[in-house]
Scaffold this active site. Structure first.
Site, short mmCIF file in Angstrom:
data_model
loop_
_atom_site.label_atom_id
_atom_site.label_comp_id
_atom_site.label_asym_id
_atom_site.label_seq_id
_atom_site.Cartn_x
_atom_site.Cartn_y
_atom_site.Cartn_z
N SER A 118 38.20 45.12 -4.99
CA SER A 118 39.03 46.26 -5.42
C SER A 118 39.94 45.85 -6.57
O SER A 118 40.22 46.66 -7.46
CB SER A 118 39.87 46.77 -4.25
OG SER A 118 40.66 45.73 -3.70
N SER A 119 40.38 44.61 -6.60
CA SER A 119 41.30 44.23 -7.69
C SER A 119 40.57 44.18 -9.03
O SER A 119 41.10 44.67 -10.03
CB SER A 119 42.02 42.91 -7.38
OG SER A 119 41.12 41.93 -6.97
N GLU A 167 44.23 38.08 -13.55
CA GLU A 167 44.32 37.80 -12.11
C GLU A 167 44.90 36.41 -11.86
O GLU A 167 45.74 36.22 -10.98
CB GLU A 167 42.95 37.96 -11.46
CG GLU A 167 43.00 37.83 -9.97
CD GLU A 167 42.17 38.88 -9.23
OE1 GLU A 167 41.70 39.85 -9.84
OE2 GLU A 167 42.02 38.71 -8.02
N ASP A 187 33.59 38.73 -10.11
CA ASP A 187 33.97 40.11 -9.78
C ASP A 187 34.19 40.95 -11.03
O ASP A 187 33.72 42.09 -11.14
CB ASP A 187 35.23 40.12 -8.91
CG ASP A 187 35.02 39.39 -7.60
OD1 ASP A 187 33.87 39.03 -7.29
OD2 ASP A 187 36.02 39.17 -6.89
N LEU A 208 35.51 43.49 -1.36
CA LEU A 208 34.60 44.28 -2.19
C LEU A 208 35.12 44.43 -3.61
O LEU A 208 34.72 45.31 -4.36
CB LEU A 208 34.35 45.67 -1.56
CG LEU A 208 33.70 45.63 -0.17
CD1 LEU A 208 33.52 47.03 0.39
CD2 LEU A 208 32.35 44.91 -0.21
N GLU A 251 28.37 32.34 -2.80
CA GLU A 251 29.81 32.53 -2.54
C GLU A 251 30.59 31.27 -2.86
O GLU A 251 30.20 30.16 -2.46
CB GLU A 251 29.99 32.92 -1.07
CG GLU A 251 30.89 34.09 -0.86
CD GLU A 251 30.38 35.39 -1.48
OE1 GLU A 251 30.86 35.74 -2.58
OE2 GLU A 251 29.53 36.06 -0.86
N HIS A 252 31.69 31.46 -3.59
CA HIS A 252 32.56 30.35 -4.04
C HIS A 252 31.80 29.38 -4.94
O HIS A 252 32.15 28.21 -5.04
CB HIS A 252 33.20 29.62 -2.85
CG HIS A 252 34.29 30.43 -2.19
ND1 HIS A 252 35.62 30.20 -2.38
CD2 HIS A 252 34.21 31.50 -1.36
CE1 HIS A 252 36.33 31.08 -1.68
NE2 HIS A 252 35.49 31.88 -1.05
N ASP A 295 31.19 30.50 -8.19
CA ASP A 295 31.47 30.88 -9.59
C ASP A 295 32.52 30.00 -10.24
O ASP A 295 32.45 29.73 -11.44
CB ASP A 295 31.80 32.38 -9.73
CG ASP A 295 33.01 32.85 -8.93
OD1 ASP A 295 33.55 32.07 -8.10
OD2 ASP A 295 33.41 34.01 -9.13
N GLY A 342 41.39 44.87 -0.23
CA GLY A 342 41.52 43.62 0.51
C GLY A 342 40.38 43.38 1.48
O GLY A 342 40.52 42.65 2.45
C1 GAF Z 1 36.51 36.30 -4.80
C2 GAF Z 1 36.70 35.79 -6.22
F1 GAF Z 1 37.42 36.68 -6.96
C3 GAF Z 1 35.36 35.50 -6.90
O1 GAF Z 1 35.58 34.92 -8.16
C4 GAF Z 1 34.49 34.61 -6.03
O2 GAF Z 1 34.93 33.28 -6.07
C5 GAF Z 1 34.43 35.13 -4.59
O3 GAF Z 1 35.72 35.36 -4.06
C6 GAF Z 1 33.72 34.18 -3.67
O4 GAF Z 1 32.39 34.04 -4.03
O5 GAF Z 1 35.90 37.55 -4.78
#
Ligand code: GAF
Length: 380
Positions: A121-122, A154, A166, A119, A17-18, A20, A116
């Site tokens: 959605s955007s 985005e 995503d 998951l 997570e975070h 990418d 929101g």
């Molecule tokens: C959101 C972001 F869109 C992803 O790019 C990623 O950074 C994620 O948060 C966290 O891992 O979904």
């Protein structure tokens, strides 16, 4: 009617997570919740966009699609309006700018990806529409090019400085598999999910607001960390290039908060790679321990969890059959991802529901997910 239908899935991230936007590693799964776009060509250059989830109808002029949030008179130039249709507007604008001439169309959107909730959605909306617009205009689809265009949309049209995860998994998802992705090189490996494991998503029903404050602030902290460390560690381009040893050895170069943000990213990258090895080896206890450590790191070092998310994870850890549980997605509310022994899925859901309600007074939603394919055209 000359209508064609397109779909793109939501996703759940198993771990990473975070990482990418720090050139690191992620392990998302495309899920069996999706956004659909029914697209009927028009003779003009207008996109007339309707969504089952919103009352307003959006009109987008492909000859003036706008230039994103950095332009001053955004709505006059056809840029972002601050509404749901900005995702469509942004994707159309970026694709046209990249040289993909599009055709006017009536577009009808529907989704069962919770909005929101972390998951994605955007990204599902961006990719479903982008895939459909390219296909209807006769352009061959390169999934990675589409993912990058949607990420750019985005950034420019919603102001969330997201990474590529995503949009990439919405394009490249594969049934029955998680995707191990190196976000620097875009090298990918498909990891089969063992058939006796259920991927269960628990929605805290508390919403995150990705674009505001928290997400971009975390990204800024990571970038500040790289700038400060680069004086001591020449050649680093991103936190991906920093080891825990070198981070700790240079702790004095960083403000305390930035150090903790960096420590999350550096250790999380290592956890993704260990989790991939554990998944390949069928080491479920190993995966569970890594998910636990990931959650603690997000909670304490990255500070993106919330009391509701923590309560959901703690409830899951008390349930029989839980292999691992952690927050998933951008954070500040949203969902947890849980790996659960398949035979225990129903009991897991009952225990977590009761535990979460008792702790928070809120009623969660619980989805048992099937790992699914990425975007495509489909028959109704
Ligand atoms: C959101 C972001 F869109 C992803 O790019 C990623 O950074 C994620 O948060 C966290 O891992 O979904």
């Amino acid at each position: 009617m000359n209508v064609a239908r397109y779909r793109a899935p939501g996703r759940v991230n198993l771990i990473g997570e975070h990482t990418d936007y720090n050139d690191g590693f992620v392990m998302p799964v495309a899920i069996d919740r999706q956004t659909t776009a029914a697209i009927t060509p028009r003779p003009d250059r207008l996109l007339i966009v309707r969504s089952a989830a919103h009352e307003d109808v959006a009109t987008i002029d492909l000859d003036r699609p706008g230039g994103g949030l950095s332009r001053a008179s955004v709505s006059e130039s056809g840029g972002p309006l601050g509404t749901w249709s900005d995702y469509v507007r942004g994707v159309a604008a970026v694709l046209e700018r990249k040289g993909f001439r599009l055709q006017g169309a009536d577009i009808s959107i529907a989704t069962d990806v919770p909005m929101g909730a972390g998951l994605s959605s955007s990204a599902a909306l961006e990719v479903a529409v982008g895939y459909g617009l390219l296909d209807r205009a006769g352009h061959p689809i390169d999934r990675t090019t589409l993912a990058r265009a949607c990420q750019q949309a985005e950034h420019e049209f919603t102001g969330t400085l997201c990474g590529i995860m995503d949009q990439f998994i919405a394009c490249h998802g594969r049934a029955g598999h998680a995707l191990l992705l190196d976000t620097r090189t875009l090298d990918m490996a498909w990891l089969p999910l063992p058939p006796d494991i259920a991927v269960i998503v628990c929605n805290t029903m508390t919403k995150h607001v990705l674009a505001t404050d928290g997400y971009n602030a975390r990204r800024a902290d990571c970038e500040a960390g790289v700038r400060a460390l680069a004086d001591r560690l020449p050649g680093i381009r991103a936190l991906r290039d920093v080891t825990l040893e070198s981070l700790e050895a240079n702790r004095d170069a960083l403000p305390e908060r930035v150090f903790r943000r960096c420590r999350h990213v550096v250790t999380e990258n290592a956890r993704v790679q260990s989790a991939a090895a554990a998944l390949r080896a069928g080491d479920l206890d190993g995966i569970g321990a890594l998910m636990r450590a990931s959650h603690v790191s997000m909670r304490d070092d990255f500070e993106i969890s919330t009391p509701e998310v923590d309560a959901m994870v703690e409830s899951a850890m008390r349930a029989d059959g839980t292999i691992g549980a952690r927050m998933t997605g951008g954070g500040f509310g949203g969902c947890t991802v849980n790996l659960v022994r398949a035979g225990a899925a129903a009991a897991f859901a009952a225990t977590v529901r009761a535990g979460y309600e008792a702790a928070t007074g809120r009623v969660p939603e619980i989805y048992t997910c099937v790992a699914s394919d990425g975007a495509g055209r489909y028959d109704a």
